[in-house]
Design an enzyme around this catalytic site. Sequence first.
Site, PDB file in Angstrom:
ATOM      1  N   TYR A 159      50.726  25.616  25.410  1.00  0.00           N
ATOM      2  CA  TYR A 159      50.143  26.950  25.661  1.00  0.00           C
ATOM      3  C   TYR A 159      49.886  27.195  27.150  1.00  0.00           C
ATOM      4  CZ  TYR A 159      46.851  30.813  25.854  1.00  0.00           C
ATOM      5  OH  TYR A 159      46.216  31.992  26.205  1.00  0.00           O
ATOM      6  N   LYS A 163      51.807  29.902  29.655  1.00  0.00           N
ATOM      7  CA  LYS A 163      51.117  30.975  30.371  1.00  0.00           C
ATOM      8  C   LYS A 163      51.369  30.844  31.873  1.00  0.00           C
ATOM      9  CE  LYS A 163      48.806  33.754  28.716  1.00  0.00           C
ATOM     10  NZ  LYS A 163      49.204  35.063  28.103  1.00  0.00           N
TER      11      LYS A 163
HETATM   12  N1  LIG Z   1      41.327  34.981  23.579  1.00  0.00           N
HETATM   13  C1  LIG Z   1      41.070  34.452  24.754  1.00  0.00           C
HETATM   14  O1  LIG Z   1      40.026  33.836  24.953  1.00  0.00           O
HETATM   15  C2  LIG Z   1      42.053  34.595  25.873  1.00  0.00           C
HETATM   16  C3  LIG Z   1      41.700  34.093  27.127  1.00  0.00           C
HETATM   17  C4  LIG Z   1      42.597  34.210  28.174  1.00  0.00           C
HETATM   18  C5  LIG Z   1      43.805  34.860  27.987  1.00  0.00           C
HETATM   19  N2  LIG Z   1      44.139  35.335  26.777  1.00  0.00           N
HETATM   20  C6  LIG Z   1      45.433  36.026  26.654  1.00  0.00           C
HETATM   21  O2  LIG Z   1      45.172  37.327  26.189  1.00  0.00           O
HETATM   22  C7  LIG Z   1      46.266  37.793  25.403  1.00  0.00           C
HETATM   23  C8  LIG Z   1      45.761  38.327  24.078  1.00  0.00           C
HETATM   24  O3  LIG Z   1      45.105  37.270  23.428  1.00  0.00           O
HETATM   25  P1  LIG Z   1      44.227  37.521  22.134  1.00  0.00           P
HETATM   26  O4  LIG Z   1      43.096  36.579  22.180  1.00  0.00           O
HETATM   27  O5  LIG Z   1      43.958  38.955  21.964  1.00  0.00           O
HETATM   28  O6  LIG Z   1      45.219  37.003  21.026  1.00  0.00           O
HETATM   29  P2  LIG Z   1      45.644  37.677  19.649  1.00  0.00           P
HETATM   30  O7  LIG Z   1      46.424  36.650  18.909  1.00  0.00           O
HETATM   31  O8  LIG Z   1      44.472  38.276  18.971  1.00  0.00           O
HETATM   32  O9  LIG Z   1      46.597  38.850  20.122  1.00  0.00           O
HETATM   33  C9  LIG Z   1      47.912  38.665  20.482  1.00  0.00           C
HETATM   34  C10 LIG Z   1      48.719  39.783  19.878  1.00  0.00           C
HETATM   35  O10 LIG Z   1      50.089  39.576  20.258  1.00  0.00           O
HETATM   36  C11 LIG Z   1      50.883  39.811  19.115  1.00  0.00           C
HETATM   37  N3  LIG Z   1      52.108  39.027  19.177  1.00  0.00           N
HETATM   38  C12 LIG Z   1      52.229  37.688  19.068  1.00  0.00           C
HETATM   39  N4  LIG Z   1      53.520  37.344  19.114  1.00  0.00           N
HETATM   40  C13 LIG Z   1      54.219  38.481  19.271  1.00  0.00           C
HETATM   41  C14 LIG Z   1      55.590  38.784  19.381  1.00  0.00           C
HETATM   42  N5  LIG Z   1      56.507  37.821  19.327  1.00  0.00           N
HETATM   43  N6  LIG Z   1      55.950  40.058  19.546  1.00  0.00           N
HETATM   44  C15 LIG Z   1      55.042  41.057  19.576  1.00  0.00           C
HETATM   45  N7  LIG Z   1      53.720  40.835  19.461  1.00  0.00           N
HETATM   46  C16 LIG Z   1      53.323  39.562  19.314  1.00  0.00           C
HETATM   47  C17 LIG Z   1      50.045  39.371  17.925  1.00  0.00           C
HETATM   48  O11 LIG Z   1      50.499  39.970  16.724  1.00  0.00           O
HETATM   49  C18 LIG Z   1      48.675  39.805  18.347  1.00  0.00           C
HETATM   50  O12 LIG Z   1      48.378  41.097  17.877  1.00  0.00           O
HETATM   51  C19 LIG Z   1      47.235  36.626  25.265  1.00  0.00           C
HETATM   52  O13 LIG Z   1      48.294  36.805  26.158  1.00  0.00           O
HETATM   53  C20 LIG Z   1      46.391  35.419  25.650  1.00  0.00           C
HETATM   54  O14 LIG Z   1      47.182  34.407  26.215  1.00  0.00           O
HETATM   55  C21 LIG Z   1      43.296  35.230  25.706  1.00  0.00           C
HETATM   56  C1  LIG Z   2      34.860  20.337  20.848  1.00  0.00           C
HETATM   57  C2  LIG Z   2      34.271  21.232  19.820  1.00  0.00           C
HETATM   58  C3  LIG Z   2      32.808  21.065  19.767  1.00  0.00           C
HETATM   59  C4  LIG Z   2      34.483  22.695  19.982  1.00  0.00           C
HETATM   60  C5  LIG Z   2      35.913  23.113  20.133  1.00  0.00           C
HETATM   61  C6  LIG Z   2      35.890  24.460  20.773  1.00  0.00           C
HETATM   62  C7  LIG Z   2      37.291  24.926  21.113  1.00  0.00           C
HETATM   63  C8  LIG Z   2      37.963  25.354  19.828  1.00  0.00           C
HETATM   64  C9  LIG Z   2      37.223  26.044  22.144  1.00  0.00           C
HETATM   65  C10 LIG Z   2      36.505  25.569  23.432  1.00  0.00           C
HETATM   66  C11 LIG Z   2      37.093  26.360  24.581  1.00  0.00           C
HETATM   67  C12 LIG Z   2      38.031  27.358  23.931  1.00  0.00           C
HETATM   68  C13 LIG Z   2      39.144  27.929  24.789  1.00  0.00           C
HETATM   69  C14 LIG Z   2      38.641  28.627  26.041  1.00  0.00           C
HETATM   70  O1  LIG Z   2      37.536  29.460  25.749  1.00  0.00           O
HETATM   71  C15 LIG Z   2      39.664  29.416  26.732  1.00  0.00           C
HETATM   72  C16 LIG Z   2      40.837  29.759  26.154  1.00  0.00           C
HETATM   73  C17 LIG Z   2      41.819  30.471  27.004  1.00  0.00           C
HETATM   74  C18 LIG Z   2      42.728  31.379  26.302  1.00  0.00           C
HETATM   75  O2  LIG Z   2      43.864  31.652  27.098  1.00  0.00           O
HETATM   76  C19 LIG Z   2      43.086  31.020  24.907  1.00  0.00           C
HETATM   77  C20 LIG Z   2      41.903  30.546  24.096  1.00  0.00           C
HETATM   78  C21 LIG Z   2      41.201  29.388  24.768  1.00  0.00           C
HETATM   79  C22 LIG Z   2      42.181  28.233  24.844  1.00  0.00           C
HETATM   80  C23 LIG Z   2      39.963  28.933  23.945  1.00  0.00           C
HETATM   81  C24 LIG Z   2      40.397  28.318  22.600  1.00  0.00           C
HETATM   82  C25 LIG Z   2      39.258  27.640  21.853  1.00  0.00           C
HETATM   83  C26 LIG Z   2      38.548  26.598  22.698  1.00  0.00           C
HETATM   84  C27 LIG Z   2      39.485  25.458  23.053  1.00  0.00           C
END
Ligand SMILES: NC(=O)c1ccc[n+]([C@@H]2O[C@H](COP(=O)([O-])OP(=O)(O)OC[C@H]3O[C@@H](n4cnc5c(N)ncnc54)[C@H](O)[C@@H]3O)[C@@H](O)[C@H]2O)c1
Ligand SMILES: CC(C)CCC[C@@H](C)[C@H]1CC[C@H]2[C@@H]3[C@H](O)C=C4C[C@@H](O)CC[C@]4(C)[C@H]3CC[C@]12C
Length: 369
Positions: A159, A163
């Site tokens: 992952y 990214k």
């Molecule tokens: N959630 C977090 O904490 C977090 C933190 C940092 C960055 N991000 C980034 O933010 C973005 C959104 O993340 P999120 O948490 O909303 O995730 P999410 O899974 O809720 O949303 C992602 C969306 O992308 C769509 N998707 C996935 N594969 C696809 C494909 N092949 N074609 C078209 N659509 C597709 C999914 O259906 C979904 O609606 C991602 O790029 C993720 O890397 C998330």
């Molecule tokens: C060790 C256990 C007690 C708890 C496990 C928690 C674990 C599932 C959580 C901790 C941190 C979380 C990630 C973090 O907030 C940031 C991101 C960046 C984003 O790009 C995608 C989601 C992610 C990886 C979170 C996923 C869930 C994590 C690993």
Amino acid sequence: MADSAQAQKLVYLVTGGCGFLGEHVVRMLLQREPRLGELRVFDRHLGPWLEELKTGPVRVTAIQGDVTEAHEVAAAVAGAHVVIHTAGLVDVFGRASPETIHEVNVQGTRNVIEACVQTGTQFLVYTSSMEVVGPNTKGHPFYRGNEDTLYEAVHRHPYPCSKALAERLVLEANGREVHGGLPLVTCALRPTGIYGEGHQIMRDFYRQGLRLGGWLFRAIPASVEHGRVYVGNVAWMHVLAARELERRAALMGGQVYFCYDGSPYKSYEDFNMEFLGPCGLQLVGARPLLPYWVLVFLAALNALLQWLLRPLVLYAPLLNPYTLAVASTTFTVSTDKAQRHFGYEPLFSWEDSRTRTILWVQAAGSSAQ
Ligand SMILES: NC(=O)c1ccc[n+]([C@@H]2O[C@H](COP(=O)([O-])OP(=O)(O)OC[C@H]3O[C@@H](n4cnc5c(N)ncnc54)[C@H](O)[C@@H]3O)[C@@H](O)[C@H]2O)c1
Ligand SMILES: CC(C)CCC[C@@H](C)[C@H]1CC[C@H]2[C@@H]3[C@H](O)C=C4C[C@@H](O)CC[C@]4(C)[C@H]3CC[C@]12C
């Protein structure tokens, strides 16, 4: 998008517009982007909530499509002024194969860039992640760092690798000539851990706590800071960045911005308790109940079981060596770059963000959503 066309209505495309962040970006655009004329929402899975948006003054077009299919992306991008590319496969649990993660996150992003170039779309905002920087596999802390902080970014997990590669593609594409002769202007936003309405992992922790009679058990020392940012502020930052990319192309083009707001610096678990506490859960232990080496052992055991069981069943628990490393390594940001470059100020205060999240956890935790 020239001066003479101040009143010109713009076409925006949001990829991943039905995801956790994407839905907030879509709603934020509808509420806060006065120049919005048409909003295209592109996702593999379209949400039923899109229907209610179609009755408003802005034309909302739902497009079911896959970012890995170049022709589908090109068709969706054609005629758009701005693309906000949030679609991605967020998987740190081993649910998808490394190849699939790469295909969606890297090839999907490449397809979006090429579609902009071919069709003449000039402005692209990419949702990157803090994980393109870290935490690294060596467990080095990133303590209140900014976009210029030196840090040894070492990625092994599919992952963050994907990214980081995708972010590089987006930044390198800045300045490329798009159809019609104008330059492509790109930037990347790097959220830390996003929380707020729609955050499924938060809901899962809540349900797990309810199953355990209202208790959660501390696993990570309270001294480990984990960066968090409210989804509404991340969405607002996307909207502002997209709006300002044209006017401030020279300054913003090819730049990265961490996403930040007034959320407090806390450990992952203590931060979650800001919401789960008011929902009736308690975190047991001022210190972790299990020694760290036991967690390392359990995480490794989970990884082994995942590998052994893969031919039969998908075993993908929250705890694995990667998630343990992320949760137990300090990674927090302190920056004002987005404020300096495009005037970003958080739209939601910490109190507001907290209240909205608590209300959502309460509702989502008790429903079968
Ligand atoms: N959630 C977090 O904490 C977090 C933190 C940092 C960055 N991000 C980034 O933010 C973005 C959104 O993340 P999120 O948490 O909303 O995730 P999410 O899974 O809720 O949303 C992602 C969306 O992308 C769509 N998707 C996935 N594969 C696809 C494909 N092949 N074609 C078209 N659509 C597709 C999914 O259906 C979904 O609606 C991602 O790029 C993720 O890397 C998330
Ligand atoms: C060790 C256990 C007690 C708890 C496990 C928690 C674990 C599932 C959580 C901790 C941190 C979380 C990630 C973090 O907030 C940031 C991101 C960046 C984003 O790009 C995608 C989601 C992610 C990886 C979170 C996923 C869930 C994590 C690993």
